[in-house]
Write a protein that holds these residues in place. Structure first.
Motif, PDB file in Angstrom:
ATOM      1  N   MET A   1      55.343   9.586  83.661  1.00 56.00           N
ATOM      2  CA  MET A   1      56.329  10.677  83.287  1.00 56.00           C
ATOM      3  C   MET A   1      57.589  10.519  83.910  1.00 56.00           C
ATOM      4  SD  MET A   1      55.808  14.794  83.486  1.00 56.00           S
ATOM      5  CE  MET A   1      54.508  14.703  82.242  1.00 56.00           C
ATOM      6  N   GLY A   2      58.682  10.541  83.206  1.00 54.50           N
ATOM      7  CA  GLY A   2      59.959  10.380  83.869  1.00 54.50           C
ATOM      8  C   GLY A   2      60.383  11.814  84.666  1.00 54.50           C
ATOM      9  N   LYS A   3      61.396  11.584  85.728  1.00 57.27           N
ATOM     10  CA  LYS A   3      62.069  12.430  86.380  1.00 57.27           C
ATOM     11  C   LYS A   3      62.497  13.541  85.465  1.00 57.27           C
ATOM     12  CE  LYS A   3      62.472  10.036  90.573  1.00 57.27           C
ATOM     13  NZ  LYS A   3      63.514   9.887  91.886  1.00 57.27           N
ATOM     14  N   LYS A   4      62.579  14.850  85.995  1.00 60.23           N
ATOM     15  CA  LYS A   4      62.972  15.908  85.109  1.00 60.23           C
ATOM     16  C   LYS A   4      64.595  15.909  85.348  1.00 60.23           C
ATOM     17  CE  LYS A   4      63.603  21.055  84.879  1.00 60.23           C
ATOM     18  NZ  LYS A   4      63.118  22.352  85.654  1.00 60.23           N
ATOM     19  N   LYS A   5      65.270  15.953  84.047  1.00 60.01           N
ATOM     20  CA  LYS A   5      66.703  15.861  84.290  1.00 60.01           C
ATOM     21  C   LYS A   5      67.329  17.116  84.717  1.00 60.01           C
ATOM     22  CE  LYS A   5      68.001  12.884  80.328  1.00 60.01           C
ATOM     23  NZ  LYS A   5      68.556  12.426  79.250  1.00 60.01           N
ATOM     24  N   LYS A   6      68.206  17.322  85.624  1.00 61.83           N
ATOM     25  CA  LYS A   6      68.678  18.303  86.102  1.00 61.83           C
ATOM     26  C   LYS A   6      70.245  18.563  85.942  1.00 61.83           C
ATOM     27  CE  LYS A   6      66.020  18.274  90.375  1.00 61.83           C
ATOM     28  NZ  LYS A   6      66.162  18.251  91.781  1.00 61.83           N
ATOM     29  N   GLN A   7      70.757  19.721  86.018  1.00 63.73           N
ATOM     30  CA  GLN A   7      72.049  19.885  85.478  1.00 63.73           C
ATOM     31  C   GLN A   7      73.077  20.175  86.724  1.00 63.73           C
ATOM     32  OE1 GLN A   7      71.360  23.481  82.948  1.00 63.73           O
ATOM     33  NE2 GLN A   7      71.979  22.256  80.900  1.00 63.73           N
ATOM     34  N   PHE A   8      74.138  19.646  86.924  1.00 58.91           N
ATOM     35  CA  PHE A   8      74.927  19.439  87.886  1.00 58.91           C
ATOM     36  C   PHE A   8      76.694  19.781  87.426  1.00 58.91           C
ATOM     37  CE2 PHE A   8      71.628  16.664  89.238  1.00 58.91           C
ATOM     38  CZ  PHE A   8      71.339  17.300  90.517  1.00 58.91           C
ATOM     39  N   ALA A   9      77.504  20.503  88.310  1.00 53.97           N
ATOM     40  CA  ALA A   9      78.603  20.764  87.953  1.00 53.97           C
ATOM     41  C   ALA A   9      79.057  20.228  89.131  1.00 53.97           C
ATOM     42  CB  ALA A   9      79.012  22.083  87.741  1.00 53.97           C
ATOM     43  N   ILE A  10      80.021  19.475  88.964  1.00 57.84           N
ATOM     44  CA  ILE A  10      81.023  18.690  90.120  1.00 57.84           C
ATOM     45  C   ILE A  10      82.453  19.298  89.928  1.00 57.84           C
ATOM     46  CG2 ILE A  10      81.572  16.511  91.260  1.00 57.84           C
ATOM     47  CD1 ILE A  10      78.756  16.682  90.760  1.00 57.84           C
ATOM     48  N   ILE A  11      83.049  19.998  91.057  1.00 58.41           N
ATOM     49  CA  ILE A  11      84.430  20.458  90.935  1.00 58.41           C
ATOM     50  C   ILE A  11      85.048  19.644  91.995  1.00 58.41           C
ATOM     51  CG2 ILE A  11      85.608  22.488  91.551  1.00 58.41           C
ATOM     52  CD1 ILE A  11      83.109  24.234  90.608  1.00 58.41           C
ATOM     53  N   CYS A  21      79.390  12.237  91.011  1.00 62.95           N
ATOM     54  CA  CYS A  21      79.659  12.350  89.538  1.00 62.95           C
ATOM     55  C   CYS A  21      78.937  11.230  88.899  1.00 62.95           C
ATOM     56  CB  CYS A  21      80.940  12.682  88.964  1.00 62.95           C
ATOM     57  SG  CYS A  21      81.104  12.697  87.203  1.00 62.95           S
ATOM     58  N   LYS A  22      79.307   9.937  89.075  1.00 58.22           N
ATOM     59  CA  LYS A  22      79.065   8.743  88.557  1.00 58.22           C
ATOM     60  C   LYS A  22      77.563   8.649  88.800  1.00 58.22           C
ATOM     61  CE  LYS A  22      80.475   3.847  88.004  1.00 58.22           C
ATOM     62  NZ  LYS A  22      81.612   2.770  88.605  1.00 58.22           N
ATOM     63  N   GLU A  23      77.236   8.615  90.167  1.00 59.70           N
ATOM     64  CA  GLU A  23      75.732   8.295  90.508  1.00 59.70           C
ATOM     65  C   GLU A  23      74.830   9.130  89.740  1.00 59.70           C
ATOM     66  OE1 GLU A  23      73.001   5.970  92.428  1.00 59.70           O
ATOM     67  OE2 GLU A  23      75.023   5.852  92.382  1.00 59.70           O
ATOM     68  N   LEU A  24      75.000  10.748  89.812  1.00 59.92           N
ATOM     69  CA  LEU A  24      74.250  11.390  88.991  1.00 59.92           C
ATOM     70  C   LEU A  24      74.065  11.130  87.629  1.00 59.92           C
ATOM     71  CD1 LEU A  24      75.114  14.971  90.598  1.00 59.92           C
ATOM     72  CD2 LEU A  24      72.774  13.531  90.961  1.00 59.92           C
ATOM     73  N   TYR A  25      75.054  10.880  86.961  1.00 58.18           N
ATOM     74  CA  TYR A  25      75.164  10.543  85.635  1.00 58.18           C
ATOM     75  C   TYR A  25      74.333   9.232  85.142  1.00 58.18           C
ATOM     76  CZ  TYR A  25      76.993   9.487  81.083  1.00 58.18           C
ATOM     77  OH  TYR A  25      77.085   9.387  79.593  1.00 58.18           O
ATOM     78  N   GLU A  26      74.552   8.384  85.979  1.00 59.97           N
ATOM     79  CA  GLU A  26      73.771   7.008  85.859  1.00 59.97           C
ATOM     80  C   GLU A  26      72.226   7.266  86.087  1.00 59.97           C
ATOM     81  OE1 GLU A  26      75.812   3.996  88.452  1.00 59.97           O
ATOM     82  OE2 GLU A  26      77.529   3.940  86.801  1.00 59.97           O
ATOM     83  N   MET A  27      71.985   8.167  86.729  1.00 58.93           N
ATOM     84  CA  MET A  27      70.267   8.525  87.155  1.00 58.93           C
ATOM     85  C   MET A  27      70.003   9.430  85.902  1.00 58.93           C
ATOM     86  SD  MET A  27      70.961   9.504  91.297  1.00 58.93           S
ATOM     87  CE  MET A  27      69.301  10.163  91.351  1.00 58.93           C
ATOM     88  N   GLY A  28      71.080   9.626  84.830  1.00 60.02           N
ATOM     89  CA  GLY A  28      70.409  10.450  83.745  1.00 60.02           C
ATOM     90  C   GLY A  28      70.390  11.724  83.637  1.00 60.02           C
ATOM     91  N   HIS A  29      71.078  12.349  84.777  1.00 62.35           N
ATOM     92  CA  HIS A  29      71.551  13.801  84.640  1.00 62.35           C
ATOM     93  C   HIS A  29      72.382  14.179  83.817  1.00 62.35           C
ATOM     94  CE1 HIS A  29      68.114  14.154  87.764  1.00 62.35           C
ATOM     95  NE2 HIS A  29      68.759  13.149  88.540  1.00 62.35           N
ATOM     96  N   GLU A  30      72.461  15.737  83.653  1.00 65.26           N
ATOM     97  CA  GLU A  30      73.607  16.152  83.083  1.00 65.26           C
ATOM     98  C   GLU A  30      74.531  16.527  83.910  1.00 65.26           C
ATOM     99  OE1 GLU A  30      72.757  19.099  80.149  1.00 65.26           O
ATOM    100  OE2 GLU A  30      70.608  18.331  79.529  1.00 65.26           O
ATOM    101  N   TYR A  44      86.766   9.924  84.374  1.00 67.77           N
ATOM    102  CA  TYR A  44      85.625  10.069  84.783  1.00 67.77           C
ATOM    103  C   TYR A  44      84.906  10.482  83.342  1.00 67.77           C
ATOM    104  CZ  TYR A  44      85.542   9.048  89.631  1.00 67.77           C
ATOM    105  OH  TYR A  44      85.764   8.376  90.993  1.00 67.77           O
ATOM    106  N   ALA A  45      85.575  10.490  82.280  1.00 71.38           N
ATOM    107  CA  ALA A  45      84.956  11.026  81.111  1.00 71.38           C
ATOM    108  C   ALA A  45      83.973  10.003  80.782  1.00 71.38           C
ATOM    109  CB  ALA A  45      86.076  10.992  80.211  1.00 71.38           C
ATOM    110  N   PRO A  46      83.821   8.807  81.147  1.00 70.61           N
ATOM    111  CA  PRO A  46      82.699   7.590  80.819  1.00 70.61           C
ATOM    112  C   PRO A  46      81.591   8.073  81.623  1.00 70.61           C
ATOM    113  CG  PRO A  46      84.839   6.651  80.854  1.00 70.61           C
ATOM    114  CD  PRO A  46      84.990   7.651  81.566  1.00 70.61           C
ATOM    115  N   TYR A  47      81.812   8.562  82.823  1.00 66.79           N
ATOM    116  CA  TYR A  47      80.774   8.761  83.770  1.00 66.79           C
ATOM    117  C   TYR A  47      80.082  10.239  83.868  1.00 66.79           C
ATOM    118  CZ  TYR A  47      83.001   4.220  84.940  1.00 66.79           C
ATOM    119  OH  TYR A  47      83.690   3.132  84.844  1.00 66.79           O
ATOM    120  N   SER A  48      80.332  10.955  82.831  1.00 64.10           N
ATOM    121  CA  SER A  48      79.661  12.472  82.708  1.00 64.10           C
ATOM    122  C   SER A  48      79.340  12.821  81.451  1.00 64.10           C
ATOM    123  CB  SER A  48      80.835  13.255  83.470  1.00 64.10           C
ATOM    124  OG  SER A  48      82.052  13.219  82.676  1.00 64.10           O
TER     125      SER A  48
END
Length: 225
Positions: A1-11, A21-30, A44-48
């Motif tokens: 079972m994969g890790k649960k995706k989390k939701q992050f906002a980066i300001i 931002c880039k690291e979290l997105y590449e880990m599969g999170h929103e 950063y549009a390609p990384y979020s």
């Protein structure tokens, strides 16, 4: 079972916020990425999951973005301390549970504590401590400070530890430290059993009081050449 995706906002999409931002997105999170600089937003549009060009220091903007839906909000605003504080204040007034904020200095840190930031980060200071620890001691591969008293350290086994089991080392009884994991040629054993045998140059992770880890290094690891 994969890790649960989390939701992050980066300001704030400077070097610090952008790398998170880039690291979290590449880990599969929103990841929702927000910045006042349109060029950074585009970069950063390609990384979020979504990017927004907006001023997050305005409460109505945060509400319009649906920021309450996010589990974590990271305030990574750069040198504009006032904007950082206002944004953090609005987020906590909106009952965001996990607000992590980058601090510029000691005074910024104190104000962020007052307005309720859940975790305050000093990237340059934290990295400086880790680099200094590695420079000062060649046995240390990585260093994480948990508090003023406790730290987690990744160490390299010397020949003094070669072919000894966790039980034989008895690190907890002798030094008050705990071996959390052992890395043997890329294979990591978490919570190793007492019969796990350590070989020279294996990496292992130790948790304990700083003074106890230092004593373990001095007495238990240092090899007599």
């Amino acid at each position: 079972m994969g890790k649960k995706k989390k939701q992050f906002a980066i300001i704030g999409l400077g070097r610090f916020g952008g790398s998170i931002c880039k690291e979290l997105y590449e880990m599969g999170h929103e990841v929702l990425a927000i910045d006042m600089n349109e060029d950074k937003v585009n970069a950063y549009a390609p990384y979020s999951t979504q990017t927004i060009h907006a001023n997050a220091a305005e409460e109505n903007v945060l509400k319009a973005l649906g920021i309450r839906n996010f589990e974590y909000v990271i305030v990574a605003i750069g040198a504009d301390i006032q904007t950082s504080i206002l944004t953090t204040l609005f987020l906590k007034e909106m009952n965001i549970k996990n607000v992590w904020v980058k601090a510029q200095n000691h005074y910024h840190h104190k104000v962020l504590e007052k307005v309720g930031a859940d975790r305050i980060i000093h990237p340059e200071k934290d990295m400086g401590v880790r680099v200094a620890q590695r420079l000062a001691d060649e046995k240390i591969l990585d260093y994480i400070e948990l508090s003023e008293d406790y730290s987690v350290v990744e160490l390299r086994a010397t020949r003094k530890l070669h072919d000894k089991t966790i039980l034989e080392l008895d690190v907890r009884a002798k030094y008050g430290c705990t071996i959390l994991a052992v890395n043997k040629e890329g294979k990591v054993e978490v919570a190793p059993n007492p019969e796990t045998r350590i070989e020279e140059n294996n990496c292992f992770v130790v948790l304990g009081r700083k003074r106890d880890i230092q004593r373990f290094e001095d007495e238990g690891i240092s090899a007599a050449f």
